[in-house]
Design an enzyme around this catalytic site. Structure first.
Site, PDB file in Angstrom:
ATOM      1  N   LYS A 109       0.820  -1.207   0.000  1.00  0.00           N
ATOM      2  CA  LYS A 109       0.000   0.000   0.000  1.00  0.00           C
ATOM      3  C   LYS A 109       0.857   1.262   0.000  1.00  0.00           C
ATOM      4  O   LYS A 109       0.584   2.219  -0.735  1.00  0.00           O
ATOM      5  CB  LYS A 109      -0.952  -0.004   1.199  1.00  0.00           C
ATOM      6  N   ASP A 122       2.332  -0.953  12.011  1.00  0.00           N
ATOM      7  CA  ASP A 122       1.026  -1.459  11.591  1.00  0.00           C
ATOM      8  C   ASP A 122       0.792  -2.910  11.969  1.00  0.00           C
ATOM      9  O   ASP A 122      -0.328  -3.418  11.814  1.00  0.00           O
ATOM     10  CB  ASP A 122       0.869  -1.317  10.069  1.00  0.00           C
ATOM     11  N   ARG A 128      -5.444   2.027  18.418  1.00  0.00           N
ATOM     12  CA  ARG A 128      -5.191   0.593  18.287  1.00  0.00           C
ATOM     13  C   ARG A 128      -4.700  -0.035  19.581  1.00  0.00           C
ATOM     14  O   ARG A 128      -4.973  -1.213  19.841  1.00  0.00           O
ATOM     15  CB  ARG A 128      -4.186   0.331  17.155  1.00  0.00           C
ATOM     16  N   GLY A 171      -4.802   7.764   5.951  1.00  0.00           N
ATOM     17  CA  GLY A 171      -3.958   8.801   6.499  1.00  0.00           C
ATOM     18  C   GLY A 171      -2.704   9.009   5.665  1.00  0.00           C
ATOM     19  O   GLY A 171      -2.214  10.133   5.527  1.00  0.00           O
TER      20      GLY A 171
END
Length: 458
Positions: free
Chosen positions: A35, A334, A365, A108
């Site tokens: 990504k 992540d 998170r 983001g």
């Protein structure tokens, strides 16, 4: 050649999902493209001269929002019948003022990097996103860009919707990052492209360097220097001649983490993950899993357009708890949610230090992971120092209890992590909404079920 849709239909329907214990995870797959690299290839292709050809672009909703934004800014971004994307750039400094609001969806990365890119153009752009993105702080990006000469009008905390008033006369700066953030670093470097001078970002902890590698690939001069205090100074020379390039996007190591952890947790599993990006600033999770005892072989190492790539062979392993140091966070920020799922099934205690940045991702998170694990019967503590301690159940001869519905707060990685955990719990695990998985990993459920998972509608 047919033009791809400007974006996929916005996610509006809630999609509860349920994951149950399964047998072995087996197969050979390639997860969707990276990504981070996909976003950057579209943006740099849009300001390069000539055509950029992109193979393996991630066609998740986040990246499609970026493609739509680049078209609104005057570039051409099309997908041919073979799935190859072709971007016809307008040249550095020539982006056009968009006639519509730039909707960044849930991303983001797209919002922050694109703010930096348009800041160096004499145009005005309005940025917005979905309910989750509009809660995320943008001041960390707008502050240095304002020092360079751009102006911003937005909600408190610099939150979206936000108007960027760019300038063709930005001044280069030297900026020391207050927190480790590849997004902030990248936004400043992209703004520095259209300045008459050298723009420098100083980072105490090295963050992912996809922007630097890709800028060099397109023809920009980017240097890195280790300073006396150990910090890294990254400098881009302004006003380069960027030329369209061919890019092969590797498989996303963050997406590969989910089937990899699933294979580690299920007895008898053996999984081959092909073409996974192995940028050393992205491999913190895999380093940690190996420390925990994971059987992961890194085969056929090679380079693709400046990015290291390998095939990962993953076999079921008995994991043991470890201490994950804070300085590893930038290389796996992540992946902590899925690491927490692995830790819940490991023997002993896993302590993850320095997780403050998890609180400003698509959701908080840190809080969401802790709450979800507790619902599944896992003993967990969040420290005042933003650490996470997970007491694994691997030494008990059985996995965590499960049998809960986990709240996702519109966060794709929370959803996928707990669906992976549900493959190893005594009772099934449900997530309240899996619709947002498509923002980063389209086809996740079908791919996992093809390997042997049991994921379906709740």
């Amino acid at each position: 050649m047919t033009q791809a849709p400007a974006t996929q239909a916005p996610i509006t329907q809630v999609k509860p999902l349920r994951s149950a214990a399964t047998g072995a995870i087996q197969g050979s797959i390639r997860v969707p493209g990276d990504k981070s690299i996909s976003h950057r290839s579209l943006m740099l292709g849009a300001i390069a001269v000539g055509e950029t050809v992109i193979h393996g672009l991630l066609e998740g909703e986040d990246v499609l929002h970026t493609a739509a934004a680049m078209r609104l800014l005057g570039a051409q971004a099309e997908r041919d019948a073979a799935g190859v994307w072709r971007v016809r750039g307008v040249g550095l400094g020539a982006l056009q003022e968009p006639a519509q609001v730039l909707d960044m969806g849930n991303s983001g990365t797209a919002a922050r990097l694109l703010m930096g890119l348009v800041a160096g153009h004499p145009i005005t752009c309005v940025f917005t996103g979905d309910a989750s993105l509009n809660k995320r702080p943008m001041a960390r990006v707008t502050k240095p860009l304002e020092e360079m000469g751009a102006r911003f009008v937005g909600r408190s905390g610099g939150r979206l919707p936000l108007t960027v008033v760019g300038s063709g006369d930005l001044v280069p700066i030297s900026y020391r990052l207050p927190v480790a953030s590849a997004q902030v670093k990248s936004a400043i470097l992209l703004a520095g492209l259209n300045t008459a001078g050298a723009t420098t970002v100083i980072e105490a902890e090295p963050t992912r360097d996809h922007t630097e590698l890709m800028l060099r690939h397109f023809g920009a001069t980017v240097t890195t220097e280790r300073l006396a205090d150990g910090a890294l100074a990254v400098t881009v020379t302004g006003q380069p001649e960027l030329t369209g390039r061919t890019i092969h996007v590797p498989a996303d190591p963050s997406s590969a983490a989910f089937p990899a952890v699933a294979a580690l947790l299920r007895p008898g599993s053996e999984l081959l993950l092909n073409d996974v990006g192995m940028n050393p600033r992205r491999t913190g999770l895999y380093d940690t899993l190996v420390e925990m005892g994971a059987d992961i072989a890194f085969e056929n190492r090679r380079d693709q357009a400046g990015e290291p790539v390998a095939d990962l062979r993953v076999r079921h392993s008995a994991l043991k708890g470890v201490v994950v140091p804070a300085d590893r966070a930038p290389s796996m920020i992540d992946e902590y949610p899925v690491l927490a799922a692995a830790a819940a099934c490991a023997e002993g205690t896993t302590v993850m230090l320095g997780l403050k940045e998890l609180r400003v991702k698509e959701s908080d998170r840190l809080a969401m992971v802790a709450e979800g694990l507790a619902r599944c019967g896992v003993s967990v503590e969040v420290g005042a120092d933003d650490s996470l301690t997970v007491h694994g159940t691997g030494g008990t001869g059985k996995g965590p209890k499960g049998g809960a519905t986990v709240l996702t707060a519109m966060d794709h990685r929370i959803a996928m992590s707990f669906l992976v955990l549900g493959m190893a719990t005594e009772e099934p695990v449900s997530v309240d909404d899996g619709a947002f998985i498509d923002t980063s990993f389209p086809g996740f459920v079908g791919l996992m079920n093809g390997l042997g998972a049991k994921i379906g509608e709740a």
